[in-house]
Design an enzyme around this catalytic site. Sequence first.
Site, PDB file in Angstrom:
ATOM      1  N   GLU A 326       0.847  -1.205   0.000  1.00 54.21           N
ATOM      2  CA  GLU A 326       0.000   0.000   0.000  1.00 54.21           C
ATOM      3  C   GLU A 326       0.880   1.251   0.000  1.00 54.21           C
ATOM      4  OE1 GLU A 326      -3.765  -1.778   2.537  1.00 54.21           O
ATOM      5  OE2 GLU A 326      -2.164  -0.795   3.648  1.00 54.21           O
ATOM      6  N   CYS A 421     -10.511   0.398   7.772  1.00 53.87           N
ATOM      7  CA  CYS A 421     -10.013   1.719   8.161  1.00 53.87           C
ATOM      8  C   CYS A 421     -10.637   2.833   7.336  1.00 53.87           C
ATOM      9  CB  CYS A 421      -8.491   1.764   8.030  1.00 53.87           C
ATOM     10  SG  CYS A 421      -7.865   1.222   6.427  1.00 53.87           S
TER      11      CYS A 421
END
Length: 657
Positions: A326, A421
């Site tokens: 990521e 998240c």
Amino acid sequence: MVKSEKLTNVSYKAVQIRDPFWTKYMNLVRDEVIPYQWGALNDRIEDAAPSHAIQNFRIAAGEAEGEFYGYIFQDSDVAKWLEAVAYSLATSPDLELEKLADETIDLLGKAQQADGYLNTHFSIKYPDRRWVNERDNHETYCAGHLIEAAVAYYETTGKIKLLDIACKLADHIDSIYGAEEGKQRGYPGHQEIELALMRLYEATGVERYLKLSLFFIDERGQEPHYFKLEAEQRAERFGRESLLKEGYYHLYKHNYEYNQSHLPVREQHHAVGHAVRAVYMYAGMTDVAAATQDQTLIDSCKRLWDNVTQRQMYITGGIGSNHDGEAFSFDYDLPNDTAYTETCAAIGLVFWAHRMLHLDPHGKYADVIERALYNGTISGMSLDGKSFFYVNPLEVWPDACKRPDKMHVEPVRQKWFGCACCPPNIARLIASLGQYIYSQSEQTAYVHQYIGSETKLEVAGRSVQLSQQTNYPWDETIELAVSPDRPGEFTVAVRIPGWCEGASVHVNGQAVSVEATLHKGYFAIKREWKAGDIVRIVLPMPVERIYANPNVRVNAGKVALQRGPVVYCLEQADNGAILPDISLPEHAALDVRFEPEVLGGVAVITGEAVRGELFGWDATLYAAKKRSERSVSIKAIPYFAWANRGAGEMQVWIRER
């Protein structure tokens, strides 16, 4: 001219938003997203990934039996939900929602241990492994989100219970980490607490929170490397074979760039590693730099800003192109179809840009906030607020999402995620939107974002009411009413966006020369103001063809369409399949019209393009003859609204001929 000066932020509590574009989103967060996410946190959403987050707290509080479930950072989802609730209550008081939040806070208080520790994963599952693996265990990350929620809830409601919980937790962490004898010289593996501690410092005035944030920032990347020492201590305590079982061990055991601990922060020149961790850390660095006026830290923040925004940011305001980790990749590596561009990363970029703007008042930071707000953040949520993107690519072919290198890309938004998240993060961003619109200095009122709203500032010894009316981003006109409580001289500085050419400003119908007083992206109007003065700002919004730096190789020969702050894309629903076959003639006319029935009401771009004939290829893979071409009408929609009409192809960058 507006000289460089320290800005004071205007709190979200002091801003009332009444805006055709953003009020819909804020109402959506209040009416749909917050209740929906509460359902998700309690595992009540049919066919959605389970969360178990509230149940974990019940188990840790002794109110239920069972095992911990979820990711190691599951607690943070509850904290972000509470933070979103706090912001929402500030603009839309709701006694039932506040009661629910208070009950949740009571639960957190019961789960907190006597020494201040609060983390359900370790309290339930591994009580003997507290603070032994800060590289991977997200203990300070979860604490940071709890602290942010506590500050927001205190600011909105005046209630101190959650703030007391947060202070007790922060004091416990301060007893564990630091340069003093007997403390660990560690720092977070997932940054977040740095900026959270600064918010706690600002709310309480307790200096040790500033000192702890500065310690975490200064200690990062020093030798001997803490994460290596920490691993050696775990091997000695639990056996070396235990390291091999750690979830992140094989991927990150030697990759200190992943969490930006490869160098001391003042020596970092390029953004590397996990994008969310990076921008959360940069935001904390900027807060500390502003509080301490540490010039070396200020310089580091500016260098990293330039690298991110001039070398590694997508046109949508997305960052973090590499799905492996990521992460940031390398300069100009901005693939469209494998882009990771996590929703949280664009949100984190907004947080950082907001802090940079107050450290160094310059329109370029507000420009990036605007780019991310209208493109790379709200793309992460469906128009009904009930499904979400974790990844925000710039090109999608649904069938290709089955490939191993593209399996992170989803062609439609998901109801929830095991790693959730992003949904509560976007809720807290939208609910706190008011804080990004205005700032003030001693003599100047700043308007950063063009959003229909009202606020009151204290400028030049006067109470000044500002009121915006606009249909931005679809309309190019903004009317700003300036009403001091008594006449007097001061400055109103309005941002002229970097994308805009030919802006015009009138005060009470009289034209004012923008070029004469444009400084660092702001047009400063210094005059004697009186109640009822009207500033009319016109920001021309023709359709712009945007071209990428030639080093962005995937976009060679391609063009993107942008109007005002909004980036556009082609979708299969409007243009048929095989979108890469479409090419846009260089001088083709492009028209804009607002379509109230399309995607909740958006401005669309239409024009004539060219594509090859598709018939005759059913049994042929290759041919020596060029296909004939035909003219086709195309329609482009705002990027943020794609994937609200089912799965289909999408692309931002279009071939140009």
